[in-house]
Write an enzyme that holds these catalytic residues in place. Structure first.
Site, PDB file in Angstrom:
ATOM      1  N   ASP A  99     -69.475  11.273 -19.279  1.00 27.66           N
ATOM      2  CA  ASP A  99     -70.741  11.433 -18.511  1.00 27.66           C
ATOM      3  C   ASP A  99     -71.951  10.648 -18.749  1.00 27.66           C
ATOM      4  OD1 ASP A  99     -69.073  13.041 -16.639  1.00 27.66           O
ATOM      5  OD2 ASP A  99     -69.359  14.635 -17.936  1.00 27.66           O
ATOM      6  N   HIS A 128     -62.873  10.921 -19.626  1.00 31.39           N
ATOM      7  CA  HIS A 128     -62.251  11.792 -18.619  1.00 31.39           C
ATOM      8  C   HIS A 128     -62.140  11.053 -17.464  1.00 31.39           C
ATOM      9  CE1 HIS A 128     -66.516  12.978 -17.881  1.00 31.39           C
ATOM     10  NE2 HIS A 128     -66.007  13.473 -16.870  1.00 31.39           N
ATOM     11  N   ARG A 143     -70.760  21.478 -11.955  1.00 30.36           N
ATOM     12  CA  ARG A 143     -70.892  21.106 -13.466  1.00 30.36           C
ATOM     13  C   ARG A 143     -72.307  21.055 -14.022  1.00 30.36           C
ATOM     14  NH1 ARG A 143     -70.010  14.716 -14.167  1.00 30.36           N
ATOM     15  NH2 ARG A 143     -72.223  14.920 -14.727  1.00 30.36           N
ATOM     16  N   HIS A 203     -64.439   7.694 -17.623  1.00 23.53           N
ATOM     17  CA  HIS A 203     -65.980   7.488 -18.040  1.00 23.53           C
ATOM     18  C   HIS A 203     -66.255   8.705 -18.995  1.00 23.53           C
ATOM     19  CE1 HIS A 203     -65.833  10.644 -14.947  1.00 23.53           C
ATOM     20  NE2 HIS A 203     -67.135  10.996 -15.268  1.00 23.53           N
TER      21      HIS A 203
HETATM   22  C1  SIN Z   1     -66.610  14.734 -13.690  1.00 19.89           C
HETATM   23  O1  SIN Z   1     -67.376  15.284 -14.332  1.00 19.89           O
HETATM   24  O2  SIN Z   1     -66.424  13.389 -13.931  1.00 19.89           O
HETATM   25  C2  SIN Z   1     -65.732  15.484 -12.525  1.00 19.89           C
HETATM   26  C3  SIN Z   1     -64.499  16.015 -13.080  1.00 19.89           C
HETATM   27  C4  SIN Z   1     -63.807  16.419 -12.005  1.00 19.89           C
HETATM   28  O3  SIN Z   1     -64.003  16.833 -11.257  1.00 19.89           O
HETATM   29  O4  SIN Z   1     -62.478  16.831 -12.740  1.00 19.89           O
END
Ligand code: SIN
Length: 307
Positions: A115, A261, A276, A113
């Protein structure tokens, strides 16, 4: 090839690319001691490499993490914190707590995805620090959407030209937050160009993702579904990827406008946790074949796919 730049306060920033396409480890700096020139160099590294990794950073408090993100722009507040669960006592609603334990049934980000692409102004950048990492596993994978777009056939580029797709948070957020209640009066959704132009690099990037992109506007349902399946599979090809193995207190900063990612959940029942913070981006700009050109020197590396 490694590159180095002086970034003030006695720091020299070193950039070591992970692949020719995307990803670089940046060393020689402490994010809490970053001069304006240092920040500019960091941002330049992000534009050049699409995702950057900084190891051995101090454990950031929520306030410090928020302040670091603010240097990139307005802090993004996740739809869930924004509408379904506003907590007036929370000083930093933009800080998203990432935590997976032996009791977890789902893990955030365990699907390709970009974000919150279901927002009208989706995050430009996300900054993740992990405070606890599994002994092994829990890597994050990144895929270059510049490379994915560049590798499409000329015919497909023409077919996609000017198209938009609908992104929706409903399916994803119902599952992740087990929220059967609507987020406010409705789930976040937005229409975005399928090919977007990055405002800083001037490059075109594919902008669809399996987590949020629901349908293609203006196409019959089945045709849109088949096209999306192709684009999802294409954007997730190993050819366009790099993979980051975390260490405690490492920070990853990725550009959601040109990478997807995937947080790999292969470490259960071990625990993984961190914070995050994302930064609000522009309303995605549409790339048009007849009028847009990649600036000289920004062409990037073309991946040769086996046809
Ligand atoms: C995310 O922001 O999708 C999580 C990424 C992660 O936990 O590595």
């Amino acid at each position: 090839m490694m590159a180095a730049a002086k970034v003030g306060l006695g720091m020299t920033l070193t950039i070591s690319p992970l692949t020719p396409l995307l990803g670089a480890e940046v060393s020689g700096l402490n994010v809490l001691d970053l001069s304006d020139a240092g920040f500019d160099s960091l941002y330049e590294a992000l534009v050049d490499h699409s995702v950057i990794f900084l190891r051995d950073q101090p454990t950031l408090t929520e306030a410090e993490h928020y302040d670091l993100a603010s240097r990139f722009g307005e802090v993004h507040v996740h739809p869930f914190a924004r509408e379904a669960k506003p907590d007036p006592a929370n000083q930093h609603p933009g800080v998203l707590r990432i935590r997976t334990t032996d009791e977890s049934k789902v893990a955030a980000g365990n699907r390709w995805h970009s974000d919150v692409s279901c927002d009208a102004r989706p995050p430009q950048a996300s900054i993740l620090q992990l405070h606890q990492v599994p002994q092994v596993g829990g890597d994050t994978l990144f895929s270059s959407m510049y490379a994915a777009y560049d590798a499409l056939s000329v015919q497909m580029k023409h077919y996609l030209d000017g198209m938009t797709a609908r992104h929706s948070g409903e399916e994803s957020y119902r599952k992740l937050f087990r929220a059967d209640i609507a987020l406010g009066s409705q789930w976040p959704e937005a229409d975005h160009p399928i090919v977007r132009r990055h405002p800083d690099s001037g490059r075109p990037a594919l902008y669809v993702d399996r987590e949020f992109t629901e349908s293609i506007n203006g196409l019959p349902k089945e045709e849109g579904k088949a096209l999306l399946e192709f684009l999802f599979g294409h954007s997730e090809r190993a050819n366009f990827q790099c993979r980051f193995r975390w260490s405690t207190n490492a920070i990853a900063i990725w550009d959601n406008r040109c990478v997807l990612h995937h947080a790999m959940w292969d470490y259960w029942p071990q625990e993984r946790r961190g914070h995050r913070v994302s930064v609000v981006g522009e309303v995605p700009l549409m790339w048009r074949l007849d009028s847009d050109r990649v600036p000289e020197g920004r062409e990037g590396t073309t991946v040769k796919l086996t046809r």
